[in-house]
Design an enzyme around this catalytic site. Sequence first.
Site, PDB file in Angstrom:
ATOM      1  N   VAL A 368       0.773  -1.258   0.143  1.00 22.91           N
ATOM      2  CA  VAL A 368      -0.103   0.164   0.104  1.00 22.91           C
ATOM      3  C   VAL A 368       0.904   1.215  -0.029  1.00 22.91           C
ATOM      4  O   VAL A 368       1.668   1.332   0.764  1.00 22.91           O
ATOM      5  CB  VAL A 368      -1.093   0.210   1.240  1.00 22.91           C
ATOM      6  CG1 VAL A 368      -1.629   1.382   1.399  1.00 22.91           C
ATOM      7  CG2 VAL A 368      -1.838  -1.218   1.007  1.00 22.91           C
ATOM      8  N   HIS A 369       0.566   2.104  -0.987  1.00 24.30           N
ATOM      9  CA  HIS A 369       1.173   3.465  -0.863  1.00 24.30           C
ATOM     10  C   HIS A 369       0.178   4.490  -0.134  1.00 24.30           C
ATOM     11  O   HIS A 369      -0.873   4.548  -0.508  1.00 24.30           O
ATOM     12  CB  HIS A 369       1.337   4.013  -2.428  1.00 24.30           C
ATOM     13  CG  HIS A 369       1.928   5.452  -2.554  1.00 24.30           C
ATOM     14  ND1 HIS A 369       3.597   5.491  -2.500  1.00 24.30           N
ATOM     15  CD2 HIS A 369       1.320   6.549  -2.673  1.00 24.30           C
ATOM     16  CE1 HIS A 369       3.553   6.868  -2.480  1.00 24.30           C
ATOM     17  NE2 HIS A 369       2.532   7.260  -2.683  1.00 24.30           N
ATOM     18  N   PRO A 370       0.761   5.343   0.549  1.00 28.59           N
ATOM     19  CA  PRO A 370       2.145   5.523   1.064  1.00 28.59           C
ATOM     20  C   PRO A 370       2.613   5.004   2.435  1.00 28.59           C
ATOM     21  O   PRO A 370       3.222   5.718   3.270  1.00 28.59           O
ATOM     22  CB  PRO A 370       2.129   7.200   1.114  1.00 28.59           C
ATOM     23  CG  PRO A 370       0.982   7.607   1.800  1.00 28.59           C
ATOM     24  CD  PRO A 370      -0.170   6.522   1.282  1.00 28.59           C
TER      25      PRO A 370
END
Length: 390
Positions: A368-370
């Site tokens: 998962v970003h960020p």
Amino acid sequence: MDLRLDGVDWPAIRDRVFGRIDPLHDSAVHFRRGQGVDVYADEARFVGPRRLQVGDQELTADRILLAAGSRVQLPPVPGLDEVPHHTSDTIMRIDALPASMLILGGGFIAAEMGHVFSSFGVDVTVVQRGPRLIPAEDEQIAERFTEVAGQTMTLRLSSNVVAVERDGAGVAAIVEGPDGRSRVTADLLLVATGRQPNTDLLDVAASGIDTDEHGHVVTDPYGATTAPGVWALGDLANHFQLKHMANAEARVVSHNLTHPDDLRPLPTGIAPHAVFGDPQVASVGLTQRQAEQSGVDHVAAVRHYSDTAYGWALEDTTSFVKLIADPSTRLLLGAHVIGPDAAVLLQPLLQGMMLGQTVEQMAQVLYVHPALSEVVEQALLALADQGLPA
């Protein structure tokens, strides 16, 4: 922004901790007795094969499980038996914070307790016989930890305490280091030099139970000792001294005792651990030096927290992930993390190692970003670029 520590309500902190921990013993005894289990609180000692003297009673059984743990090991420092001192068993129960604390030892306990008390404003000095704190860690990790810890604690590295003595209401240590001998004083002394298994207190030899050179009970891969009908787990038998390892062993040995025709091996192949100091450290598997010394072919990759959006937002300049892998099998040999949430970031790497996943398989998972976990992804991808075949 300037931050200032105006004071700490230490008794409230202490009571919150032990207000949760201390009742567990009585509730556990009450629960077991409620289930029809006999509980004896006296000390026990073997007096023969599968025969235990417990208080004024002798108990026998077809099968016995040893889970008697370990105790603090004190070093043979002259004067220590005459000077008030604390260990990991007692230090968190003190009534008030001292102005200064001297810690003898530089391992996990010293790192964690040094962090706790220096965070509360105590002037902490650590005397460590080696050049780095937490020396069992990967050398790069230990060096960074020592560098950061030295910003909040006074470190006397490559030094030995050759004697201790009273100094008024406090303590003084004669420290021998690279610059010769000096006298270090503090209000309180914490001895954090390791633990030893309780096999001698149980007199396990009287039951025909073998121990190794360190005093740990010798077991087979399933938890059985060299004495028929006697099993062992936890600090008494392994060298990990980790609660999560003892918990895992308990589940396995419980199965083996109730399913003698379907034995499962103890989970000793991979032993993850974490050091909850500042910075936090988490590790599993081989260090790079261990790989080099054992001639294991390997590649390594390092990625810094600051390489990720979350790490940049933290303005982190010291934290990183270091991975070591086998270039032919593409399996991780070791994973080492230093920085915020290190123990959490280690978990997906540990899971991949235990499930036999390759570096590429672990890297293909979506990160998962960020989130901070992107540093794990980047380290895995970096391994693939450093000699791992596609």
